[in-house]
Design a protein around this motif. Structure first.
Motif, mmCIF file in Angstrom:
data_model
loop_
_atom_site.group_PDB
_atom_site.id
_atom_site.type_symbol
_atom_site.label_atom_id
_atom_site.label_comp_id
_atom_site.label_asym_id
_atom_site.label_seq_id
_atom_site.Cartn_x
_atom_site.Cartn_y
_atom_site.Cartn_z
ATOM 1 N N LEU A 1 69.749 32.902 -49.850
ATOM 2 C CA LEU A 1 69.166 31.898 -48.966
ATOM 3 C C LEU A 1 69.202 32.436 -47.541
ATOM 4 O O LEU A 1 70.278 32.732 -47.015
ATOM 5 N N THR A 2 68.035 32.579 -46.948
ATOM 6 C CA THR A 2 67.920 33.022 -45.566
ATOM 7 C C THR A 2 67.080 31.999 -44.825
ATOM 8 O O THR A 2 66.417 31.148 -45.448
ATOM 9 N N SER A 3 67.090 32.082 -43.492
ATOM 10 C CA SER A 3 66.263 31.137 -42.740
ATOM 11 C C SER A 3 65.729 31.787 -41.473
ATOM 12 O O SER A 3 66.319 32.722 -40.925
ATOM 13 N N PRO B 1 65.571 42.440 -51.712
ATOM 14 C CA PRO B 1 65.222 41.035 -51.945
ATOM 15 C C PRO B 1 63.798 40.670 -51.534
ATOM 16 O O PRO B 1 63.341 39.579 -51.831
ATOM 17 N N GLY B 2 63.122 41.560 -50.834
ATOM 18 C CA GLY B 2 61.754 41.292 -50.408
ATOM 19 C C GLY B 2 61.625 41.311 -48.894
ATOM 20 O O GLY B 2 62.599 41.114 -48.163
ATOM 21 N N ARG B 3 60.390 41.554 -48.442
ATOM 22 C CA ARG B 3 60.144 41.696 -47.000
ATOM 23 C C ARG B 3 60.469 40.444 -46.208
ATOM 24 O O ARG B 3 60.989 40.525 -45.094
ATOM 25 N N GLY B 4 60.154 39.269 -46.775
ATOM 26 C CA GLY B 4 60.413 38.024 -46.049
ATOM 27 C C GLY B 4 61.899 37.788 -45.830
ATOM 28 O O GLY B 4 62.323 37.410 -44.732
ATOM 29 N N SER B 5 62.703 38.029 -46.853
ATOM 30 C CA SER B 5 64.155 37.850 -46.726
ATOM 31 C C SER B 5 64.735 38.854 -45.743
ATOM 32 O O SER B 5 65.578 38.508 -44.905
ATOM 33 N N VAL B 6 64.295 40.109 -45.836
ATOM 34 C CA VAL B 6 64.777 41.144 -44.923
ATOM 35 C C VAL B 6 64.407 40.786 -43.477
ATOM 36 O O VAL B 6 65.229 40.899 -42.566
ATOM 37 N N ALA C 1 73.257 41.975 -43.077
ATOM 38 C CA ALA C 1 72.741 43.087 -42.274
ATOM 39 C C ALA C 1 71.705 43.819 -43.115
ATOM 40 O O ALA C 1 71.878 43.975 -44.326
ATOM 41 N N VAL C 2 70.633 44.248 -42.475
ATOM 42 C CA VAL C 2 69.575 44.967 -43.167
ATOM 43 C C VAL C 2 69.956 46.443 -43.229
ATOM 44 O O VAL C 2 70.330 47.048 -42.224
ATOM 45 N N GLN C 3 69.864 47.006 -44.434
ATOM 46 C CA GLN C 3 70.056 48.440 -44.642
ATOM 47 C C GLN C 3 68.878 48.928 -45.477
ATOM 48 O O GLN C 3 68.877 48.766 -46.697
ATOM 49 N N GLY C 4 67.874 49.457 -44.808
ATOM 50 C CA GLY C 4 66.651 49.861 -45.493
ATOM 51 C C GLY C 4 65.949 48.645 -46.054
ATOM 52 O O GLY C 4 65.639 47.706 -45.332
ATOM 53 N N ASP C 5 65.733 48.623 -47.380
ATOM 54 C CA ASP C 5 65.102 47.481 -48.050
ATOM 55 C C ASP C 5 66.133 46.477 -48.558
ATOM 56 O O ASP C 5 65.765 45.468 -49.160
#
Length: 104
Positions: free
Chosen positions: A23-25, A49-54, A84-88
């Motif tokens: 769950l992200t927002s 998890p996908g571009r939108g979540s990242v 935290a984003v790490q690549g994809d």
């Protein structure tokens, strides 16, 4: 009813669950995606998890993982933390975890 999970015991607790939901927002909207999670040291890795979540994690690092009960009437696992984003991928540093049973 909520049962706190010691973060040191989180990998063991996760072993009883299958897929979960990340769950992200962003901008007041919650995005939920089905994911597989792996415990790595003191973090949880969500692979691609996908571009939108990242993108959401890049804007707002507060994230939650939700794992539905493996059987009807069982406990739901909720894990809050900082992503935290790490690549994809998204790597979550947990801050709290609970097992929750619906009442009623």
């Amino acid at each position: 009813m909520s049962i706190p999970v010691d973060l040191a015991d989180l990998p063991k607790a996760l072993a009883g669950f299958g897929r979960g939901y990340l769950l992200t927002s962003s901008e007041g909207r919650v995005k939920a995606v089905s994911v597989r999670v792996s415990a790595v040291d003191d973090t949880l890795r969500v692979a691609a998890p996908g571009r939108g979540s990242v993108a959401n994690v890049g804007v707002n690092p507060a994230v939650t993982l939700l794992f539905s009960p493996p059987e009807p009437g069982g406990l739901t696992l909720l894990v809050d933390g900082t992503g935290a984003v790490q690549g994809d991928d998204v790597v979550l540093t947990p801050s709290s975890a609970i097992l929750h049973k619906a009442v009623g």
